[in-house]
Write an enzyme that holds these catalytic residues in place. Sequence first.
Site, short mmCIF file in Angstrom:
data_model
loop_
_atom_site.label_atom_id
_atom_site.label_comp_id
_atom_site.label_asym_id
_atom_site.label_seq_id
_atom_site.Cartn_x
_atom_site.Cartn_y
_atom_site.Cartn_z
N ASP A 2 0.83 -1.20 0.00
CA ASP A 2 0.00 0.00 0.00
C ASP A 2 0.87 1.26 0.00
OD1 ASP A 2 -2.43 1.13 -0.12
OD2 ASP A 2 -2.94 0.86 1.99
N GLY A 3 0.34 2.30 -0.62
CA GLY A 3 1.02 3.60 -0.57
C GLY A 3 1.63 4.04 -1.88
N ARG A 6 0.04 7.39 -2.91
CA ARG A 6 0.53 8.53 -2.10
C ARG A 6 1.97 8.89 -2.47
NH1 ARG A 6 -1.83 6.03 3.30
NH2 ARG A 6 -2.39 4.43 1.78
N ARG A 15 -0.59 8.22 -10.64
CA ARG A 15 -0.62 7.06 -9.75
C ARG A 15 0.14 5.86 -10.33
NH1 ARG A 15 -4.03 6.80 -5.69
NH2 ARG A 15 -4.27 4.56 -5.92
N ASN A 50 -10.20 -4.09 -5.97
CA ASN A 50 -9.46 -3.10 -6.78
C ASN A 50 -10.04 -2.90 -8.19
OD1 ASN A 50 -6.16 -3.86 -5.37
ND2 ASN A 50 -7.62 -2.26 -4.82
N ARG A 53 -11.41 0.57 -9.09
CA ARG A 53 -10.56 1.76 -9.37
C ARG A 53 -10.83 2.24 -10.79
NH1 ARG A 53 -5.03 1.75 -6.16
NH2 ARG A 53 -5.90 1.04 -4.20
N ILE A 173 -6.94 -5.41 7.71
CA ILE A 173 -6.51 -6.65 7.05
C ILE A 173 -6.88 -6.61 5.56
CG2 ILE A 173 -7.13 -9.11 6.91
CD1 ILE A 173 -5.26 -8.82 9.10
N SER A 174 -7.94 -5.88 5.23
CA SER A 174 -8.38 -5.70 3.84
C SER A 174 -8.51 -7.02 3.08
CB SER A 174 -7.43 -4.75 3.09
OG SER A 174 -7.50 -3.47 3.65
N GLU A 185 1.35 -12.56 13.19
CA GLU A 185 1.67 -11.29 13.85
C GLU A 185 1.49 -10.17 12.82
OE1 GLU A 185 2.55 -10.86 17.07
OE2 GLU A 185 2.28 -13.01 17.40
C1 FPP Z 1 -1.81 -0.17 -3.40
O1 FPP Z 1 -1.38 1.17 -3.33
C2 FPP Z 1 -1.14 -0.86 -4.49
C3 FPP Z 1 -1.77 -1.51 -5.50
C4 FPP Z 1 -3.24 -1.64 -5.61
C5 FPP Z 1 -1.01 -2.15 -6.61
C6 FPP Z 1 0.25 -2.85 -6.20
C7 FPP Z 1 0.84 -3.52 -7.37
C8 FPP Z 1 2.14 -3.45 -7.72
C9 FPP Z 1 3.18 -2.71 -6.96
C10 FPP Z 1 2.59 -4.22 -8.93
C11 FPP Z 1 3.22 -5.52 -8.51
C12 FPP Z 1 3.42 -6.40 -9.67
C13 FPP Z 1 3.70 -7.72 -9.57
C14 FPP Z 1 3.75 -8.59 -10.78
C15 FPP Z 1 3.96 -8.37 -8.27
P1 FPP Z 1 -2.46 2.34 -3.53
O2 FPP Z 1 -2.59 2.61 -4.98
O3 FPP Z 1 -3.73 1.95 -2.85
O4 FPP Z 1 -1.77 3.53 -2.82
P2 FPP Z 1 -2.51 4.70 -2.01
O5 FPP Z 1 -3.25 4.04 -0.87
O6 FPP Z 1 -1.36 5.54 -1.53
O7 FPP Z 1 -3.41 5.40 -2.95
#
Ligand code: FPP
Length: 236
Positions: A2-3, A6, A15, A50, A53, A173-174, A185
Amino acid sequence: MDGNGRWARRRHLPRVAGHRAGVRAIRPVMEACDRAGVHILTLYAFSTENWSRPRHEVAALMQLFGETIDSEVDELDREGVQIRVLGERERLSDRLRDKVASAEERTSRNTRAVLNVAINYGGRGEIVAAVRELASRGMDLTQLDESMLSRALYTAGLPDPDLIIRTAGEMRISNFLLWQAAYAELFVTETLWPEFGETALTEALRSFSSRERKFGTVPEAVPQPLVDALHASRAG
Ligand code: FPP
């Protein structure tokens, strides 16, 4: 992970640039896990929620999953990493589903480490899918027990997670590994995923190693008279 959003917003970037930075953060974390003796890592890349989005963000993420599999599978295979994708695959494009299946097949005999990537994953959906799968095999569900259900989950054959790290400060936990996380933990850090590296991982592991894990039992260190008194007071 997550993040990412941001991280991008703070830099006035779209994003999707955050998600790309999120991908770049993965390898250093995997290498740090290897050095620390952590041989099973599960990344929560895309939840069943997701899909809501914006369409372009979903499309960019799907594209990124395919590209990342393409660019990383050779090296992961050489390093002895087994790739497993957790989640419901029907909703993925044929192309991505094929890439996933071929990466899994190609690395299926690797034993050095396991990298689980949760894509279109939801813990509740996973449990429902497992029960449906058992029912479709003609199993008498009145005989269902915990180990049968565990063996029907996407994580079949893997131990439950010891530690769940949530980046970017959310205390939720989402819908992640709901069944498997029963005694995990939890470690929540303010660090955004693209900035999560060896230092943050070490902090999480240090915190983990200082925890007293009880698995729902009373720890042995507690003197028996105290245990008895506790039980008596609960019974009363
Ligand atoms: C959550 O951050 C992140 C995601 C929904 C996507 C994560 C995916 C990747 C990093 C790609 C990984 C690729 C592979 C093949 C493993 P957010 O967008 O919710 O961030 P925010 O809460 O700050 O808006």
